[in-house]
Design an enzyme around this catalytic site. Structure first.
Site, PDB file in Angstrom:
ATOM      1  N   HIS A 315       0.857  -1.185   0.000  1.00 41.77           N
ATOM      2  CA  HIS A 315       0.000   0.000   0.000  1.00 41.77           C
ATOM      3  C   HIS A 315       0.888   1.227   0.000  1.00 41.77           C
ATOM      4  CE1 HIS A 315      -3.190   2.775   1.108  1.00 41.77           C
ATOM      5  NE2 HIS A 315      -4.010   1.839   0.670  1.00 41.77           N
ATOM      6  N   ASP A 372      -8.104  -5.233   0.017  1.00 39.49           N
ATOM      7  CA  ASP A 372      -8.566  -5.978  -1.154  1.00 39.49           C
ATOM      8  C   ASP A 372      -8.198  -7.451  -1.102  1.00 39.49           C
ATOM      9  OD1 ASP A 372      -9.883  -3.966  -2.459  1.00 39.49           O
ATOM     10  OD2 ASP A 372      -8.036  -3.144  -3.252  1.00 39.49           O
TER      11      ASP A 372
HETATM   12  N1  CMC Z   1       4.133  -7.385  -5.082  1.00 40.85           N
HETATM   13  C1  CMC Z   1       5.467  -7.385  -5.225  1.00 40.85           C
HETATM   14  N2  CMC Z   1       6.256  -6.305  -4.984  1.00 40.85           N
HETATM   15  C2  CMC Z   1       5.650  -5.194  -4.564  1.00 40.85           C
HETATM   16  C3  CMC Z   1       4.242  -5.122  -4.392  1.00 40.85           C
HETATM   17  C4  CMC Z   1       3.493  -6.268  -4.652  1.00 40.85           C
HETATM   18  N3  CMC Z   1       2.171  -6.242  -4.491  1.00 40.85           N
HETATM   19  N4  CMC Z   1       3.908  -3.872  -3.977  1.00 40.85           N
HETATM   20  C5  CMC Z   1       5.048  -3.188  -3.897  1.00 40.85           C
HETATM   21  N5  CMC Z   1       6.110  -3.973  -4.244  1.00 40.85           N
HETATM   22  C6  CMC Z   1       7.544  -3.608  -4.208  1.00 40.85           C
HETATM   23  C7  CMC Z   1       7.914  -2.686  -5.352  1.00 40.85           C
HETATM   24  O1  CMC Z   1       8.328  -3.403  -6.488  1.00 40.85           O
HETATM   25  C8  CMC Z   1       9.012  -1.869  -4.732  1.00 40.85           C
HETATM   26  O2  CMC Z   1      10.177  -2.684  -4.707  1.00 40.85           O
HETATM   27  P1  CMC Z   1      11.655  -2.013  -4.893  1.00 40.85           P
HETATM   28  O3  CMC Z   1      11.794  -1.060  -3.740  1.00 40.85           O
HETATM   29  O4  CMC Z   1      12.585  -3.167  -4.840  1.00 40.85           O
HETATM   30  O5  CMC Z   1      11.626  -1.335  -6.221  1.00 40.85           O
HETATM   31  C9  CMC Z   1       8.577  -1.698  -3.279  1.00 40.85           C
HETATM   32  O6  CMC Z   1       7.739  -2.845  -3.004  1.00 40.85           O
HETATM   33  C10 CMC Z   1       7.809  -0.414  -3.006  1.00 40.85           C
HETATM   34  O7  CMC Z   1       6.661  -0.382  -3.878  1.00 40.85           O
HETATM   35  P2  CMC Z   1       6.141   0.875  -4.676  1.00 40.85           P
HETATM   36  O8  CMC Z   1       5.775   0.445  -6.059  1.00 40.85           O
HETATM   37  O9  CMC Z   1       7.090   2.017  -4.525  1.00 40.85           O
HETATM   38  O10 CMC Z   1       4.839   1.186  -3.866  1.00 40.85           O
HETATM   39  P3  CMC Z   1       3.694   2.168  -4.323  1.00 40.85           P
HETATM   40  O11 CMC Z   1       3.320   2.941  -3.115  1.00 40.85           O
HETATM   41  O12 CMC Z   1       4.074   2.930  -5.537  1.00 40.85           O
HETATM   42  O13 CMC Z   1       2.514   1.157  -4.753  1.00 40.85           O
HETATM   43  C11 CMC Z   1       0.628  -0.235  -4.645  1.00 40.85           C
HETATM   44  C12 CMC Z   1       1.480   0.806  -3.895  1.00 40.85           C
HETATM   45  C13 CMC Z   1      -0.626  -0.517  -3.808  1.00 40.85           C
HETATM   46  C14 CMC Z   1       0.201   0.315  -6.006  1.00 40.85           C
HETATM   47  C15 CMC Z   1       1.461  -1.536  -4.815  1.00 40.85           C
HETATM   48  O14 CMC Z   1       1.854  -2.029  -3.554  1.00 40.85           O
HETATM   49  C16 CMC Z   1       0.720  -2.600  -5.619  1.00 40.85           C
HETATM   50  O15 CMC Z   1       0.742  -2.559  -6.845  1.00 40.85           O
HETATM   51  N6  CMC Z   1       0.041  -3.566  -4.909  1.00 40.85           N
HETATM   52  C17 CMC Z   1      -0.766  -4.542  -5.593  1.00 40.85           C
HETATM   53  C18 CMC Z   1      -2.095  -3.924  -5.991  1.00 40.85           C
HETATM   54  C19 CMC Z   1      -3.025  -3.749  -4.810  1.00 40.85           C
HETATM   55  O16 CMC Z   1      -3.187  -4.629  -3.997  1.00 40.85           O
HETATM   56  N7  CMC Z   1      -3.664  -2.566  -4.749  1.00 40.85           N
HETATM   57  C20 CMC Z   1      -4.681  -2.271  -3.750  1.00 40.85           C
HETATM   58  C21 CMC Z   1      -4.304  -1.123  -2.870  1.00 40.85           C
HETATM   59  S1  CMC Z   1      -5.362  -1.058  -1.410  1.00 40.85           S
HETATM   60  C22 CMC Z   1      -6.900  -0.572  -1.980  1.00 40.85           C
HETATM   61  C23 CMC Z   1      -6.957   0.834  -2.364  1.00 40.85           C
HETATM   62  O17 CMC Z   1      -6.839   1.696  -1.482  1.00 40.85           O
HETATM   63  O18 CMC Z   1      -7.173   1.102  -3.572  1.00 40.85           O
END
Ligand code: CMC
Length: 438
Positions: A315, A372
């Site tokens: 998240h 989710d």
């Molecule tokens: N699976 C694998 N790796 C992950 C995941 C994941 N679900 N989420 C984050 N990471 C890794 C990412 O690759 C990064 O790694 P590194 O530092 O080595 O590059 C690190 O964790 C930090 O992630 P980020 O991409 O900088 O995080 P973000 O804040 O940009 O993204 C997110 C947040 C929710 C979009 C992401 O965690 C994700 O895509 N999760 C899966 C989709 C999901 O479950 N979304 C629902 C969110 S909750 C409901 C809502 O409020 O909408």
């Protein structure tokens, strides 16, 4: 509702432009809770420079009194009340009142507010023809975007955004009619007749009735299922400045009507990184199929060359257990037990959660299950197809969007949202006539 202005603190931050040696003092603002913010509103005028923050990871776009999140410790509060307490003791319409008006209603007010919402559940009969224009196999979210956007064509007697009464009427209309619109999207996709709302039922019961009842037999709403549905609505009601809420605020900042703004929010919510994740979680669990294949998928999630992410994990704000996920985890078990469902997908989900929470990659990055991760499992146990999951999120989030939209309109510091950019394209080119182009 008056928005209290963030306070200027005694602190300042000094920025030095090392190319000229000039320094600039920037004021620091503070709210009731949470990190302070450097006020950069005059930065461009004074320095000729912008700030750069794609994804807004360090940027506060507004002041708000509605929802507070401390993602490091897993806190979510609406108007000061913890989500755990609201989910345990309140109901969705009370939470709607809290978000919209700032307080939980007393007994008289509760009755009055419920009557207002439950009396406006029917939609304009002409809307039925709009549904009939869609293909039967259209995704219900596509229908939602279209129908909610079209509401401004049906309810244009309440779209003067400068009139507080109009603002409240359109807010009530959206909260009241969204379950009807969502249930109709479902009915249309499965080829069943639309079910009219029943105002003697509670908000959640009525939604289940409109979704699952057919004219040929009586449909009895199970109290435990209605309770779980209501709790799901509470858990999704608002979540401060997430992508869809920011979309609603940005769309509304131009003076667009509230129905158009909420349609914009629904579009933003649809993406798999946001509200579409619950649908993606179930698809992912089905694809993994068995516990034995979990390690293979965890490796895929960790591999930077593979676009696969573990859906329902991670998240932007929570770097601890998502408090909504904790509540829903418990509800999921209760509902499956009550319905006598022995769901292998839930077992698979539990095992995935266990393994991921012990895995160094997920521990290091503080990737915990989010709301989710569980909502898909519980919704499918209730009988919703995966394509309806995000629709339900949109239904529940409507009150949050509307409350945030109203707050923005009533905020005297509000201006049209207009981010800046760092231009990296061609500086200037001479036009080439068609015959001379290579
Ligand atoms: N699976 C694998 N790796 C992950 C995941 C994941 N679900 N989420 C984050 N990471 C890794 C990412 O690759 C990064 O790694 P590194 O530092 O080595 O590059 C690190 O964790 C930090 O992630 P980020 O991409 O900088 O995080 P973000 O804040 O940009 O993204 C997110 C947040 C929710 C979009 C992401 O965690 C994700 O895509 N999760 C899966 C989709 C999901 O479950 N979304 C629902 C969110 S909750 C409901 C809502 O409020 O909408």
């Amino acid at each position: 509702m008056n928005v209290k202005a963030a306070k200027t603190t005694d602190a300042t931050v000094t920025v030095t432009d090392n190319s000229t040696g000039k320094t600039f003092d920037l004021p620091v603002l503070g709210g009731t809770l949470g990190p302070r913010a450097i006020d950069v509103r005059k930065l461009y005028a004074e320095t000729g420079m912008f700030t750069y923050d794609p994804g807004f990871t360090s940027t506060a776009s507004c002041e708000s009194e509605i929802t507070y999140i401390d993602g490091d410790v897993g806190i979510l509060r609406h108007r000061g009340y913890s989500i755990e307490e609201l989910a345990e003791n309140s109901d969705y319409l009370e939470v709607c009142h809290l978000l919209l008006y700032g307080d939980l209603p007393n007994a008289d007010r509760k009755q009055e507010f419920e009557a207002t919402i439950l009396r406006h559940t029917m939609v304009h009969e002409q809307l039925l023809y709009l549904y009939r224009g869609f293909r039967r196999d259209a995704h219900p979210m596509a229908i939602m975007v279209g129908v909610v956007g079209a509401m401004s064509a049906f309810y244009h007697d309440s779209i003067d955004i400068d009139d507080p009464t109009h603002r409240m009427i359109s807010a009530h209309r959206m909260i009241a009619k969204m379950p009807t619109i969502a249930a109709m999207a479902y009915k249309f996709s499965v080829g069943q007749p639309f079910t009219y709302p029943r105002n003697d039922l509670s908000y959640a019961e009525n939604f289940l009735h409109m979704t699952f009842a057919v004219p040929t037999e009586e449909y009895i709403v199970r109290p435990s299922v209605a309770k779980a549905m209501d709790r799901i609505f509470i858990l999704h009601a608002d979540h401060e400045q997430n992508a869809s809420t920011s979309t609603v605020r940005l769309a509304g900042s131009s003076g667009a009507n509230p129905f158009a703004c909420i349609a914009a929010g629904i579009s933003s919510l649809w993406g798999p990184a946001h509200g579409g994740a619950n649908e993606a979680v179930l698809n992912m669990l089905n694809e993994i199929g068995s516990k034995e294949r979990i390690p293979e998928y965890l490796e895929k999630a960790k591999n930077k060359d593979d676009p696969f992410r573990l859906m329902g994990f991670g998240h932007r704000v929570y770097k601890n257990y998502d408090p909504r996920a904790a509540v829903l985890r418990q509800s999921t078990h209760e509902v499956l037990e009550e319905l006598g469902i022995d769901d292998p997908l839930l077992e698979l989900a539990m095992e995935l959660e266990r393994i991921a929470l012990e895995d160094e990659y997920f521990v290091e990055r503080k990737l915990f299950p989010n709301v989710d991760f569980y909502s898909g499992i519980i919704l499918s146990a209730i009988g919703f197809p995966t394509s309806m999951f995000t629709v339900l999120f949109a239904l529940a989030r409507t009150v949050g969007w509307v409350a945030q939209w109203k707050e923005m309109i009533e905020d005297p510091s509000q201006r049209i949202g207009r981010p800046r950019q760092i231009f990296t394209g061609e500086a200037e080119r001479n036009f080439i006539t068609l015959k001379d182009r290579l």
